[in-house]
Design an enzyme around this catalytic site. Structure first.
Site, mmCIF file in Angstrom:
data_model
loop_
_atom_site.group_PDB
_atom_site.id
_atom_site.type_symbol
_atom_site.label_atom_id
_atom_site.label_comp_id
_atom_site.label_asym_id
_atom_site.label_seq_id
_atom_site.Cartn_x
_atom_site.Cartn_y
_atom_site.Cartn_z
ATOM 1 C CB CYS A 1 -0.979 -0.010 1.177
ATOM 2 S SG CYS A 1 -2.046 -1.451 1.109
ATOM 3 C CG HIS B 1 -11.862 8.989 -12.122
ATOM 4 N ND1 HIS B 1 -13.160 8.638 -11.839
ATOM 5 C CD2 HIS B 1 -11.372 8.013 -12.909
ATOM 6 C CE1 HIS B 1 -13.438 7.513 -12.443
ATOM 7 N NE2 HIS B 1 -12.377 7.095 -13.106
ATOM 8 C CD GLU C 1 -8.561 1.949 1.741
ATOM 9 O OE1 GLU C 1 -8.192 3.128 1.713
ATOM 10 O OE2 GLU C 1 -8.017 1.093 2.450
HETATM 11 N N1 LIG Z 1 -6.442 0.801 9.205
HETATM 12 C C1 LIG Z 1 -6.120 0.828 7.895
HETATM 13 N N2 LIG Z 1 -5.366 -0.140 7.374
HETATM 14 C C2 LIG Z 1 -5.069 -0.136 6.074
HETATM 15 C C3 LIG Z 1 -5.540 0.876 5.249
HETATM 16 C C4 LIG Z 1 -6.322 1.915 5.819
HETATM 17 O O1 LIG Z 1 -6.758 2.852 5.142
HETATM 18 N N3 LIG Z 1 -6.594 1.851 7.135
HETATM 19 N N4 LIG Z 1 -5.278 0.858 3.926
HETATM 20 C C5 LIG Z 1 -4.598 -0.090 3.378
HETATM 21 C C6 LIG Z 1 -4.425 -0.109 1.893
HETATM 22 O O2 LIG Z 1 -4.481 1.184 1.384
HETATM 23 C C7 LIG Z 1 -5.517 -0.888 1.199
HETATM 24 O O3 LIG Z 1 -6.769 -0.489 1.650
HETATM 25 C C8 LIG Z 1 -5.378 -2.336 1.338
HETATM 26 O O4 LIG Z 1 -6.131 -2.885 0.297
HETATM 27 P P1 LIG Z 1 -5.916 -4.346 -0.147
HETATM 28 O O5 LIG Z 1 -4.466 -4.676 -0.226
HETATM 29 O O6 LIG Z 1 -6.756 -4.558 -1.345
HETATM 30 O O7 LIG Z 1 -6.512 -5.064 1.114
HETATM 31 P P2 LIG Z 1 -7.138 -6.478 1.175
HETATM 32 O O8 LIG Z 1 -7.059 -6.880 2.594
HETATM 33 O O9 LIG Z 1 -8.505 -6.457 0.611
HETATM 34 O O10 LIG Z 1 -6.201 -7.292 0.250
HETATM 35 P P3 LIG Z 1 -5.507 -8.650 0.515
HETATM 36 O O11 LIG Z 1 -4.438 -8.661 -0.520
HETATM 37 O O12 LIG Z 1 -6.575 -9.659 0.308
HETATM 38 O O13 LIG Z 1 -4.990 -8.622 1.919
HETATM 39 C C9 LIG Z 1 -3.981 -1.163 4.166
HETATM 40 N N5 LIG Z 1 -4.313 -1.103 5.548
HETATM 41 ZN ZN LIG Z 2 -5.376 1.595 -0.471
#
Ligand SMILES: Nc1nc2c(c(=O)[nH]1)N=C([C@H](O)[C@H](O)COP(=O)(O)OP(=O)(O)OP(=O)(O)O)CN2
Ligand SMILES: [Zn+2]
EC number: 4.-.-.-
Length: 149
Positions: free
Chosen positions: A26, A74, A132
């Site tokens: 991320c 966007h 998200e």
């Molecule tokens: N407390 C928070 N933790 C995380 C945030 C956030 O905004 N607050 N954001 C992220 C990343 O930006 C993103 O949201 C993570 O997305 P993604 O990798 O798609 O997450 P998933 O768990 O759905 O994906 P997997 O690959 O299946 O784990 C991270 N943390």
């Molecule tokens: Zn993200």
């Protein structure tokens, strides 16, 4: 009795962000299809064109569109308008600069602050959720603190 009713509406926007201090994927620029839910309360009106309504959902939609969606959709959401490696973001890119790192929590704070300012008198934001990913979201309820943008 009126105050027990909370009118809900869901909205959608796409945006990119990155979390510079994050140890993992991320930290790279990536996008989300965000889902925003809001709930508002107010008196159910007894006369006029919005009789029987807290607020016309179409009016609420237009307001959220202008206040939040037109700004975020966007866009690249960043904490600072300059990357840490010294490269700046192209001047013609749609950019939203937050005061804090653009996590889902901080983005919802930003949204709530704007909405609270822009809602008409008598309409109160009671609740909001920002999704998200399909499986992760943050929720805010009135009474909990919201910090400035
Ligand atoms: N407390 C928070 N933790 C995380 C945030 C956030 O905004 N607050 N954001 C992220 C990343 O930006 C993103 O949201 C993570 O997305 P993604 O990798 O798609 O997450 P998933 O768990 O759905 O994906 P997997 O690959 O299946 O784990 C991270 N943390
Ligand atoms: Zn993200």
């Amino acid at each position: 009795m009126n105050s027990s009713f909370v009118l809900h509406r869901r909205f959608y926007f796409e945006a990119a962000h990155f979390l510079p201090d994050y140890l993992g994927d991320c930290r790279n620029i990536h996008g989300h299809s965000y889902v925003l839910e809001i709930g508002v309360s107010g008196k159910i009106q007894i006369s006029g064109s919005e009789r029987g309504m807290i607020i016309d959902l179409k009016r609420l939609k237009a307001l959220v569109q202008t206040s939040v969606l037109d700004v975020l959709d966007h866009a690249l959401i960043v904490e600072k308008a300059e990357f840490s490696n010294g490269n700046s973001i192209p001047a013609d890119m749609k950019l939203v600069v937050l005061r804090e790192t653009p996590t889902v929590e901080n983005l919802l704070k930003w949204i709530i602050t704007r909405l609270t300012e822009d809602l008409p008198e008598g309409i109160r934001l009671e609740f909001s959720k920002l999704h998200e990913t399909r499986d992760s979201w943050v929720e805010w309820r009135a009474g909990s603190a919201v910090f400035s943008r």
